[in-house]
Design an enzyme around this catalytic site. Structure first.
Site, mmCIF file in Angstrom:
data_model
loop_
_atom_site.group_PDB
_atom_site.id
_atom_site.type_symbol
_atom_site.label_atom_id
_atom_site.label_comp_id
_atom_site.label_asym_id
_atom_site.label_seq_id
_atom_site.Cartn_x
_atom_site.Cartn_y
_atom_site.Cartn_z
ATOM 1 N N ARG A 145 -6.312 -2.802 10.963
ATOM 2 C CA ARG A 145 -5.254 -3.552 11.662
ATOM 3 C C ARG A 145 -5.742 -4.103 13.000
ATOM 4 N NH1 ARG A 145 -1.368 -2.685 7.894
ATOM 5 N NH2 ARG A 145 -1.112 -0.532 7.179
ATOM 6 N N LYS A 163 -4.057 6.877 14.836
ATOM 7 C CA LYS A 163 -4.235 6.077 13.609
ATOM 8 C C LYS A 163 -5.724 6.074 13.253
ATOM 9 C CE LYS A 163 0.049 5.287 12.950
ATOM 10 N NZ LYS A 163 0.686 5.973 11.825
ATOM 11 N N GLY A 190 -5.012 8.497 5.445
ATOM 12 C CA GLY A 190 -4.085 9.513 5.938
ATOM 13 C C GLY A 190 -2.894 9.675 5.005
ATOM 14 N N SER A 220 7.906 10.302 11.465
ATOM 15 C CA SER A 220 6.786 9.930 10.605
ATOM 16 C C SER A 220 7.227 9.915 9.148
ATOM 17 C CB SER A 220 5.645 10.941 10.776
ATOM 18 O OG SER A 220 4.787 10.909 9.655
ATOM 19 N N ASP A 237 3.025 0.060 12.165
ATOM 20 C CA ASP A 237 1.818 -0.611 11.660
ATOM 21 C C ASP A 237 1.699 -2.047 12.161
ATOM 22 O OD1 ASP A 237 1.039 1.647 10.373
ATOM 23 O OD2 ASP A 237 1.798 1.052 8.409
ATOM 24 N N LYS A 282 0.840 -1.203 0.000
ATOM 25 C CA LYS A 282 0.000 0.000 0.000
ATOM 26 C C LYS A 282 0.878 1.258 0.000
ATOM 27 C CE LYS A 282 -2.611 0.766 3.887
ATOM 28 N NZ LYS A 282 -2.747 2.167 4.286
ATOM 29 N N ARG A 306 -5.621 3.040 18.412
ATOM 30 C CA ARG A 306 -5.291 1.598 18.425
ATOM 31 C C ARG A 306 -4.818 1.121 19.790
ATOM 32 N NH1 ARG A 306 -2.327 1.285 12.579
ATOM 33 N NH2 ARG A 306 -4.255 1.205 11.381
ATOM 34 N N ARG A 322 -7.843 13.213 12.593
ATOM 35 C CA ARG A 322 -6.396 12.951 12.677
ATOM 36 C C ARG A 322 -5.569 14.235 12.481
ATOM 37 N NH1 ARG A 322 -5.260 7.538 9.397
ATOM 38 N NH2 ARG A 322 -3.233 7.811 10.387
HETATM 39 C C1 S3P Z 1 2.930 5.387 6.266
HETATM 40 C C2 S3P Z 1 3.558 5.828 7.399
HETATM 41 C C3 S3P Z 1 3.080 5.508 8.748
HETATM 42 C C4 S3P Z 1 2.140 4.331 8.736
HETATM 43 C C5 S3P Z 1 1.091 4.443 7.676
HETATM 44 C C6 S3P Z 1 1.736 4.524 6.308
HETATM 45 C C7 S3P Z 1 3.464 5.772 4.947
HETATM 46 O O1 S3P Z 1 2.395 6.634 9.271
HETATM 47 O O2 S3P Z 1 1.525 4.182 10.000
HETATM 48 O O3 S3P Z 1 0.251 3.314 7.729
HETATM 49 O O4 S3P Z 1 3.039 5.199 3.930
HETATM 50 O O5 S3P Z 1 4.321 6.657 4.928
HETATM 51 P P1 S3P Z 1 3.173 7.809 10.065
HETATM 52 O O6 S3P Z 1 4.019 8.525 9.091
HETATM 53 O O7 S3P Z 1 2.065 8.673 10.610
HETATM 54 O O8 S3P Z 1 3.955 7.111 11.132
#
Ligand code: S3P
Length: 442
Positions: free
Chosen positions: A391, A345, A93, A169, A318, A21, A349, A121
């Site tokens: 999840r 999230k 997100g 992040s 994740d 993804k 969670r 969020r």
């Molecule tokens: C992601 C980063 C993570 C992860 C999300 C996907 C990404 O989030 O939890 O499912 O694709 O960059 P954060 O950047 O908020 O940690």
């Protein structure tokens, strides 16, 4: 839809899982600013990635879906068009935060709308650096943060910055790096702790000058058109594989082989945690391209509790829910330190997992400042809630394979966010009758 799980005496098979993804989002967004046609193949057609596909379509990019392949006709770095309508991010997100980076460099206004869960969020984390670079971003302000819907008016060129995000992040890092494509100089992100590196890998693969040193990544602005590489092949998603891997580690008499899985080191950390817990799991890189891929093999194991320190949390962010499920089957106590990010999230969670596992009879307690301790527990079937979080639903399902009696997961349809046929796949490897679903009657 509700899912029903029973104790499984075995779990065996050879599988693939849906395409990654996180990499699909990035491939679609970057293909939209390349010159020429890019085939993203296979792409993750999970709900979240559909939102990103619709996003680029909304910006005037030609997309054509043929089977598991998407053909994206890029409009070049200067060619995205102002959207005629709001851009719907649904629950994704990643779509919203990464698109903010892309839109920061476009000289027009766009409005990003979202489902109620995404509207809760935090978005200041991307708005703050992108505003510093020169984009105008408005949202619904609360005392604590900025929330969708977001209105963003980009600018070109943006001001190059060196940014040290206050949270580790990958989405924030990626938003700033994507904006850096249209900056007036090199853009640097200095991370607090390592996070997944798909954006910088893909940018480098596409010919963008990327420099990496320790926790710092810099991209130079791009002054010439970026030609499409023709095809971006997406490996299987290790975060989806994680549910099956933990299931095979904790169910007796299990052996699973997962083929064509992405083996990017910044996504493999959960396997190292599982190995520390004593899991018998191995992985082998078979193709080492812009994203390495290969096979993961896992067999039933006796697990022991470990500590997952704060610095490792961003690399297993994740997989924390499924590692919490694994911890129930481990001797002793497993400590997860500083897991506050779990609260922002798709749902909180920390709450959804603590509540679900506790209902199944597990001992989940607060630990330190913002940590969780999960003790070895004998699980009993119960009715648990997904809280609309994919999840949480998949992690509780795996816990249900250990529980005595029946476990019912309410709202299990949310797995479509990342792994639409999760329950069919799990049923195909578990003991007969261990996994079934019932669709709600109208
Ligand atoms: C992601 C980063 C993570 C992860 C999300 C996907 C990404 O989030 O939890 O499912 O694709 O960059 P954060 O950047 O908020 O940690």
């Amino acid at each position: 839809m509700d899912a029903f799980l029973r104790q499984s005496s075995t779990l065996t098979g050879t599988l693939t899982v849906p395409p990654d993804k996180a990499i699909t989002h990035r491939a679609l967004l970057l293909a939209s600013v390349l010159e020429g046609v890019t085939e993203v193949a296979p792409w993750s057609a999970a709900d979240d990635c559909r939102r990103t596909l619709e996003m680029v379509e909304g910006l005037g990019v030609g997309v054509e879906r043929v089977g598991g392949v998407v053909r994206v006709t890029g409009r070049g770095l200067q060619g995205l068009r102002a959207p005629a309508a709001d851009l719907w991010c649904g629950e994704s997100g990643t779509t919203m935060r990464l698109s903010c980076g892309l839109l920061a460099g476009q000289p027009f206004r766009a409005r990003l709308t979202a489902s109620p869960s995404l509207c809760r969020r935090p978005m200041r984390r991307v708005a703050e650096p992108l505003t510093r670079m020169g984009a105008e971003i408005q949202g619904t302000g609360t005392a604590l943060d900025l929330h969708p819907p977001l209105s963003i008016h980009g600018r070109r060129p943006l001001t190059a910055i060196t940014y040290r995000p206050p949270v580790a992040s990958a989405q924030v890092k990626s938003a700033v790096l994507l904006a850096g494509l249209w900056a007036d100089g090199p853009t640097t992100v200095d991370e607090l702790a390592p996070t997944r590196d798909h954006t910088e890998r893909l940018l480098a693969h596409l010919g963008v000058p990327v420099t990496r040193r320790d926790l710092s990544v810099t991209i130079a602005p791009v002054t010439r058109p970026l030609p499409s590489p023709g095809r971006l092949t997406i490996p299987g998603d290790p975060s989806s594989a994680a549910f099956l891997i933990v299931a095979a580690a904790i169910v007796p008499d299990a052996r699973l082989v997962l083929r064509d899985i992405g083996l990017n080191p910044t996504r493999m950390h959960f396997l190292q945690v599982l190995q520390r817990m004593g899991a018998s799991v191995e992985w082998k890189v078979e193709e080492d391209g812009w994203e390495p891929r290969g096979t993961i093999t896992v067999t039933s194991s006796r697990l022991t509790g470990v500590t997952v320190p704060a610095r490792e949390i961003p690399l297993v962010i994740d997989e924390l829910p499924i590692l919490m499920a694994a911890a129930c089957a481990a001797d002793g106590v497993t400590m997860f330190e500083e897991v506050g990010e779990l609260k922002v999230k798709e749902t909180d969670r920390q709450h959804s997992m603590a509540e679900g596992l506790s209902r199944l009879g597990a001992s989940v307690t607060a630990h330190g400042r913002s940590g969780i301790a999960v003790a070895s527990s004998r699980l009993r079937g119960a009715v648990v809630e997904s809280y609309g979080d994919h999840r949480t639903a998949m992690s509780l399902a795996v816990a249900g394979l250990l529980a005595e009696g029946e476990t019912r997961i309410r709202g299990a349809e949310c797995v479509s966010k990342s792994f639409g046929d999760f329950f069919e796949v799990l049923a195909s490897v578990a003991a007969p009758g261990a996994v079934r679903c019932e669709v709600d009657k109208p």
